[in-house]
Scaffold this motif. Structure first.
Motif, PDB file in Angstrom:
ATOM      1  N   GLY A 143       0.832  -1.210   0.000  1.00 53.05           N
ATOM      2  CA  GLY A 143       0.000   0.000   0.000  1.00 53.05           C
ATOM      3  C   GLY A 143       0.860   1.251   0.000  1.00 53.05           C
ATOM      4  N   ALA A 144       1.998   1.192   0.683  1.00 48.06           N
ATOM      5  CA  ALA A 144       2.903   2.337   0.724  1.00 48.06           C
ATOM      6  C   ALA A 144       3.476   2.615  -0.663  1.00 48.06           C
ATOM      7  CB  ALA A 144       4.033   2.075   1.725  1.00 48.06           C
ATOM      8  N   LYS A 145       3.915   1.568  -1.344  1.00 49.26           N
ATOM      9  CA  LYS A 145       4.523   1.758  -2.661  1.00 49.26           C
ATOM     10  C   LYS A 145       3.508   2.306  -3.664  1.00 49.26           C
ATOM     11  CE  LYS A 145       6.208  -2.449  -2.333  1.00 49.26           C
ATOM     12  NZ  LYS A 145       6.891  -3.736  -2.578  1.00 49.26           N
ATOM     13  N   GLN A 146       2.286   1.781  -3.579  1.00 48.57           N
ATOM     14  CA  GLN A 146       1.234   2.257  -4.470  1.00 48.57           C
ATOM     15  C   GLN A 146       0.971   3.745  -4.250  1.00 48.57           C
ATOM     16  OE1 GLN A 146      -1.883  -0.592  -5.137  1.00 48.57           O
ATOM     17  NE2 GLN A 146      -3.419   1.019  -5.377  1.00 48.57           N
ATOM     18  N   ALA A 147       0.921   4.147  -2.987  1.00 49.84           N
ATOM     19  CA  ALA A 147       0.666   5.554  -2.659  1.00 49.84           C
ATOM     20  C   ALA A 147       1.812   6.451  -3.126  1.00 49.84           C
ATOM     21  CB  ALA A 147       0.452   5.696  -1.150  1.00 49.84           C
ATOM     22  N   ILE A 198       3.896  10.726  -6.815  1.00 53.88           N
ATOM     23  CA  ILE A 198       5.047  11.401  -7.425  1.00 53.88           C
ATOM     24  C   ILE A 198       5.245  11.082  -8.902  1.00 53.88           C
ATOM     25  CG2 ILE A 198       6.300  11.612  -5.231  1.00 53.88           C
ATOM     26  CD1 ILE A 198       8.149   9.330  -6.234  1.00 53.88           C
ATOM     27  N   ALA A 199       4.414  10.208  -9.459  1.00 59.49           N
ATOM     28  CA  ALA A 199       4.578   9.869 -10.880  1.00 59.49           C
ATOM     29  C   ALA A 199       3.272  10.082 -11.630  1.00 59.49           C
ATOM     30  CB  ALA A 199       5.023   8.414 -11.016  1.00 59.49           C
ATOM     31  N   ASN A 200       3.389  10.228 -12.932  1.00 58.58           N
ATOM     32  CA  ASN A 200       2.199  10.341 -13.776  1.00 58.58           C
ATOM     33  C   ASN A 200       2.111   9.136 -14.705  1.00 58.58           C
ATOM     34  OD1 ASN A 200       1.254  12.981 -12.942  1.00 58.58           O
ATOM     35  ND2 ASN A 200       3.128  13.755 -13.912  1.00 58.58           N
ATOM     36  N   PRO A 201       0.887   8.779 -15.108  1.00 59.35           N
ATOM     37  CA  PRO A 201       0.744   7.642 -16.035  1.00 59.35           C
ATOM     38  C   PRO A 201       1.693   7.797 -17.223  1.00 59.35           C
ATOM     39  CG  PRO A 201      -1.409   8.383 -15.308  1.00 59.35           C
ATOM     40  CD  PRO A 201      -0.413   9.368 -14.754  1.00 59.35           C
ATOM     41  N   GLY A 202       2.348   6.710 -17.569  1.00 60.29           N
ATOM     42  CA  GLY A 202       3.289   6.754 -18.682  1.00 60.29           C
ATOM     43  C   GLY A 202       4.730   6.971 -18.240  1.00 60.29           C
ATOM     44  N   ASP A 203       4.922   7.467 -17.027  1.00 66.36           N
ATOM     45  CA  ASP A 203       6.282   7.659 -16.506  1.00 66.36           C
ATOM     46  C   ASP A 203       6.985   6.316 -16.325  1.00 66.36           C
ATOM     47  OD1 ASP A 203       5.909  10.362 -16.383  1.00 66.36           O
ATOM     48  OD2 ASP A 203       5.836  10.518 -14.203  1.00 66.36           O
ATOM     49  N   THR A 204       8.293   6.415 -16.167  1.00 68.21           N
ATOM     50  CA  THR A 204       9.093   5.201 -15.963  1.00 68.21           C
ATOM     51  C   THR A 204       9.712   5.219 -14.574  1.00 68.21           C
ATOM     52  OG1 THR A 204       9.632   5.178 -18.308  1.00 68.21           O
ATOM     53  CG2 THR A 204      11.059   3.875 -16.862  1.00 68.21           C
ATOM     54  N   ILE A 205       9.765   4.056 -13.969  1.00 66.76           N
ATOM     55  CA  ILE A 205      10.538   3.921 -12.738  1.00 66.76           C
ATOM     56  C   ILE A 205      11.608   2.849 -12.950  1.00 66.76           C
ATOM     57  CG2 ILE A 205       8.695   4.667 -11.166  1.00 66.76           C
ATOM     58  CD1 ILE A 205       8.791   1.414 -10.539  1.00 66.76           C
ATOM     59  N   VAL A 206      12.683   2.983 -12.200  1.00 70.06           N
ATOM     60  CA  VAL A 206      13.776   2.009 -12.269  1.00 70.06           C
ATOM     61  C   VAL A 206      13.760   1.183 -10.986  1.00 70.06           C
ATOM     62  CG1 VAL A 206      16.287   1.738 -12.304  1.00 70.06           C
ATOM     63  CG2 VAL A 206      15.189   3.488 -13.748  1.00 70.06           C
ATOM     64  N   LEU A 207      13.746  -0.117 -11.115  1.00 71.24           N
ATOM     65  CA  LEU A 207      13.794  -0.974  -9.918  1.00 71.24           C
ATOM     66  C   LEU A 207      14.741  -2.139 -10.133  1.00 71.24           C
ATOM     67  CD1 LEU A 207      11.914  -3.303 -11.131  1.00 71.24           C
ATOM     68  CD2 LEU A 207      10.076  -2.326  -9.820  1.00 71.24           C
ATOM     69  N   PRO A 230      13.764   9.137 -14.871  1.00 70.88           N
ATOM     70  CA  PRO A 230      12.699   8.298 -14.302  1.00 70.88           C
ATOM     71  C   PRO A 230      12.000   9.044 -13.161  1.00 70.88           C
ATOM     72  CG  PRO A 230      14.884   7.426 -13.738  1.00 70.88           C
ATOM     73  CD  PRO A 230      15.095   8.518 -14.727  1.00 70.88           C
ATOM     74  N   ALA A 231      10.732   8.694 -12.922  1.00 68.00           N
ATOM     75  CA  ALA A 231       9.966   9.350 -11.858  1.00 68.00           C
ATOM     76  C   ALA A 231      10.497   8.956 -10.487  1.00 68.00           C
ATOM     77  CB  ALA A 231       8.490   8.981 -11.975  1.00 68.00           C
ATOM     78  N   ALA A 232      11.119   7.799 -10.399  1.00 69.92           N
ATOM     79  CA  ALA A 232      11.676   7.336  -9.127  1.00 69.92           C
ATOM     80  C   ALA A 232      12.576   6.142  -9.381  1.00 69.92           C
ATOM     81  CB  ALA A 232      10.557   6.934  -8.162  1.00 69.92           C
ATOM     82  N   VAL A 233      13.474   5.887  -8.443  1.00 66.97           N
ATOM     83  CA  VAL A 233      14.174   4.599  -8.433  1.00 66.97           C
ATOM     84  C   VAL A 233      13.791   3.881  -7.151  1.00 66.97           C
ATOM     85  CG1 VAL A 233      16.109   5.439  -9.811  1.00 66.97           C
ATOM     86  CG2 VAL A 233      16.293   5.455  -7.313  1.00 66.97           C
ATOM     87  N   LEU A 234      13.662   2.576  -7.275  1.00 65.74           N
ATOM     88  CA  LEU A 234      13.304   1.750  -6.115  1.00 65.74           C
ATOM     89  C   LEU A 234      14.346   0.654  -5.953  1.00 65.74           C
ATOM     90  CD1 LEU A 234       9.855   0.363  -5.088  1.00 65.74           C
ATOM     91  CD2 LEU A 234      11.765  -1.221  -5.337  1.00 65.74           C
ATOM     92  N   LEU A 235      14.816   0.498  -4.726  1.00 63.46           N
ATOM     93  CA  LEU A 235      15.729  -0.608  -4.418  1.00 63.46           C
ATOM     94  C   LEU A 235      15.090  -1.485  -3.346  1.00 63.46           C
ATOM     95  CD1 LEU A 235      18.588  -2.002  -4.574  1.00 63.46           C
ATOM     96  CD2 LEU A 235      19.217  -0.547  -2.622  1.00 63.46           C
ATOM     97  N   THR A 236      15.196  -2.790  -3.543  1.00 58.28           N
ATOM     98  CA  THR A 236      14.742  -3.732  -2.529  1.00 58.28           C
ATOM     99  C   THR A 236      15.936  -4.013  -1.622  1.00 58.28           C
ATOM    100  OG1 THR A 236      13.374  -4.642  -4.276  1.00 58.28           O
ATOM    101  CG2 THR A 236      13.507  -5.896  -2.227  1.00 58.28           C
ATOM    102  N   ASP A 242      22.567  12.278  -6.984  1.00 54.63           N
ATOM    103  CA  ASP A 242      23.331  12.896  -8.076  1.00 54.63           C
ATOM    104  C   ASP A 242      22.417  13.249  -9.250  1.00 54.63           C
ATOM    105  OD1 ASP A 242      25.654  12.728  -6.685  1.00 54.63           O
ATOM    106  OD2 ASP A 242      26.443  10.961  -7.725  1.00 54.63           O
ATOM    107  N   TYR A 243      21.465  12.387  -9.532  1.00 55.49           N
ATOM    108  CA  TYR A 243      20.560  12.642 -10.658  1.00 55.49           C
ATOM    109  C   TYR A 243      19.315  13.438 -10.246  1.00 55.49           C
ATOM    110  CZ  TYR A 243      23.196   9.623 -13.793  1.00 55.49           C
ATOM    111  OH  TYR A 243      24.166   9.075 -14.591  1.00 55.49           O
ATOM    112  N   GLY A 244      19.107  13.601  -8.939  1.00 55.93           N
ATOM    113  CA  GLY A 244      17.906  14.295  -8.474  1.00 55.93           C
ATOM    114  C   GLY A 244      16.636  13.495  -8.691  1.00 55.93           C
ATOM    115  N   VAL A 245      16.758  12.175  -8.565  1.00 55.22           N
ATOM    116  CA  VAL A 245      15.580  11.310  -8.732  1.00 55.22           C
ATOM    117  C   VAL A 245      15.137  10.800  -7.356  1.00 55.22           C
ATOM    118  CG1 VAL A 245      14.785   9.116  -9.719  1.00 55.22           C
ATOM    119  CG2 VAL A 245      16.319  10.588 -11.036  1.00 55.22           C
ATOM    120  N   PRO A 246      13.841  10.865  -7.042  1.00 53.34           N
ATOM    121  CA  PRO A 246      13.359  10.368  -5.741  1.00 53.34           C
ATOM    122  C   PRO A 246      13.699   8.888  -5.561  1.00 53.34           C
ATOM    123  CG  PRO A 246      11.629  11.611  -6.860  1.00 53.34           C
ATOM    124  CD  PRO A 246      12.745  11.440  -7.849  1.00 53.34           C
TER     125      PRO A 246
END
Lengths: 397, 397
Positions: A90-94, A99-108, A160-166, A187-191
């Motif tokens: 639920g946290a990740k979905q929120a 912080i992202a818009n439809p069509g944006d890319t995230i890196v995970l 990308p709209a965000a990067v996510l690391l597990t 460095d890239y200013g990505v959340p």
């Protein structure tokens, strides 16, 4: 209405009995200490934490001290603000929604939990994966986050709209270098979102020190909580965005809901037992993260003893940095092929010995978790596997 | 890490003690019967219902019998398919997400729960409200759904994406004619969502008979469940849409999650205590809905006795058709103005008598729920209020 036979719902009990040893990979960090079992009973009824709700949001309740708890949690995680969520999922979905818009890319990372992918999918986001190194260690090369950010920029013209690391993944239990990704993201200013579902609550995690913008935790996975409940911790930079309150207004009635969190269901569905047990277990959790080193020591010893069984090989990084661990076990798989109970023989042999948590029917790979088990309990698990091996003529060194 | 004082989280207990009478408006339907308190303890640990999870989704688990339970629930509600959700709020959010597009309009009653508005807001939907008749009955004129659908069509050129009716609202406990709205929705071909958070689980609700496309229920509100957990029931016509499974694919890894529900977090965060107690309480719920008439009788008697206090007037429709009931109580409000404890005098007088559930500090209006209380308990509540009235020189007829 059709007649329903309700008999099967009477006397519902868990298969894992009292006194059993449970090595289920996703359950070890969620076991309630005795004081939380008492809180569970006290707060067992629906909406029980809402007895004195003045402001209409569970994180603002003062009796029991949830408001203070949220603030203590933020301190404990080295972040600025905290909300509760329906699971880490639920946290990740929120977060993605805010912080992202439809069509944006995230890196995970390519070992991310399935709920990270689903959180992207429900928000119509594209994903780019940071590869792992494959068999046998499956390490994610965190330096590749930079290359992937560049790739997204090149291909879409935008970061990308965000990067996510597990932080620790659920397949191999590998611990990734969260601070390094924090540096790249900065460095890239990505959340930067850190999924700490398998780390925060069992080991020390200091969000800001790791350069994290969003820290995601799981109460039922790693905070000794009944749950399901997640923790979403962020910084002041992002709290206004992800914890945005409602601005909708009833066009006829004029009704407004100014304190309700838009991306967290107004008031998140975690009231009652989930938040009560999360809170009741907090003293236990604050204490236990200080003993993480001992847990790592125990699992390393366990691996050594487990690998004495012929063809048992630990997968994932070596040496272990986490108690969730996967083995390939082709010798047991061979046994299963000739056994009348096929893959279930192992599950049943363990059940006889009151050991639960190994995936029923699975013998090719074994995934388990030693977190919080005492040395005698771990020894029992080792002895059980050695005994089962010998029973089926699999050599033990 | 900053030093945290964890002492306040030890021995957490609810303010409502054993043997108290609880008249909290949102809690009466969520009280666990003894057999569910036992299930709660058995399934108290995080992920406890996932001991034997083969298919990776909580509604597909066979031990305990959750798969069968979902199917029995569908029968019980006279619908085709059921999933569990993080509260009724989670169900509404998923429905809007699956059948509406950003910018679309939905029509809802002006007494709708705040989570219905928030579910629209998070999905970027506009809302149009069906008015209520105002003081003192605040009835929603359900015939107006037709006019509002027409209005949306005229103003946007399109039908609304959905209409939502709150079966019984949380402010006045009015029961709206769900079948009538079902007929209107069908005539216009607009999907129809019935929020049965205060009805299904305490009174009989037959979805298809009411013409409902989506039936939304609340476990912690009305199914004697620890929760939080919601039930989303729908028809075959819509199940493929709202229960759409994942189609995302890891571009590097090829990973896919074909069984996971996109709009329900992959696997909804209700595993463990929420779904275990919902299931354990099901026999109790199946039985209790048959006695709804007796509950309505009791609340009507209660209203009569309550209104013997000077200037106590029941708001909402008369006679009562639901056990959630609101009164305006200006005579008590007058007392509060001169009392040193101000509005808290009532809360404290009731506390002395071991009666809980009246909003602390509030005396202008009193909202409560008599559901499931025995006649002796209700008599005690009546006596308490009469006694408090006399103590403060408010006449009792």
């Amino acid at each position: 209405m059709a007649k329903i036979d309700v008999g099967k719902y009477r006397n519902l009990r868990r298969v894992v009995g009292e006194g059993w040893i449970n090595i289920h990979p996703i359950q070890r960090g969620g076991i309630l200490p005795p004081e939380s079992r008492e809180a569970l009973l006290s707060f067992g009824d629906g909406y029980s934490t809402c007895d004195i709700c003045i402001e209409g949001r569970v994180d603002l309740v003062r009796t029991p001290p949830i408001l203070e708890f949220a603030s203590d949690l933020a301190k404990f995680l080295d972040m600025d603000e905290v909300r509760f969520t329906p699971g880490a999922r639920g946290a990740k979905q929120a977060i993605f929604r805010s912080i992202a818009n439809p069509g944006d890319t995230i890196v995970l990372d390519s070992l991310a939990h399935y709920t990270s992918y689903i959180a992207a999918e429900v928000n119509d986001l594209k994903v780019v994966e940071v590869p792992h190194g494959g068999y046998p260690e499956f390490r994610v090369n965190v330096d590749d986050y930079a290359a992937k950010i560049e790739e997204v920029k090149r291909q879409t013209g935008e970061l990308p709209a965000a990067v996510l690391l597990t932080h620790v993944d659920y397949r191999y239990g590998n611990l990734s270098d969260a601070a390094k990704v924090g540096k790249i993201a900065k460095d890239y200013g990505v959340p930067y979102i850190l999924n700490a579902a398998y780390t925060a609550g069992v080991m020390p995690v200091d969000g800001k020190r790791l350069g994290v913008d969003f820290l995601v935790c799981s109460g039922h996975k790693s905070w000794a909580s009944s749950g399901p409940i997640g923790i979403l911790a962020t910084t002041y930079e992002f709290s206004g965005k992800v914890f945005r309150t409602s601005a909708i207004k009833g066009p006829w009635s004029g009704r407004a809901f100014l304190k309700k969190d838009v991306f967290l269901f107004g008031c998140p569905p975690v009231f009652g037992a989930p938040v009560a047990t999360l809170m009741a277990s907090f003293p236990h959790v604050v204490e236990r993260v200080e003993h993480w080193d001992e847990e790592v020591e125990k699992v390393r010893w366990f691996v050594k003893e487990f690998e004495r069984i012929k063809d048992f090989h630990q997968l994932g990084e070596r040496p272990r940095q986490h108690t969730l661990v996967t083995f390939e076990t082709p010798s047991f798989h061979k046994v299963s092929k000739k056994h009348e109970r096929r893959g279930f023989f192992l599950y049943e042999e363990l059940k006889k010995r009151k050991i639960a948590g190994v995936h029923a029917g699975m013998t090719k790979m074994i995934k388990l978790n030693t977190y919080g088990l005492g040395r005698e309990q771990i020894q029992k698990v080792i002895d059980a596997f050695h005994e089962i091996a010998r029973t089926y003529k699999v050599e033990v060194e």
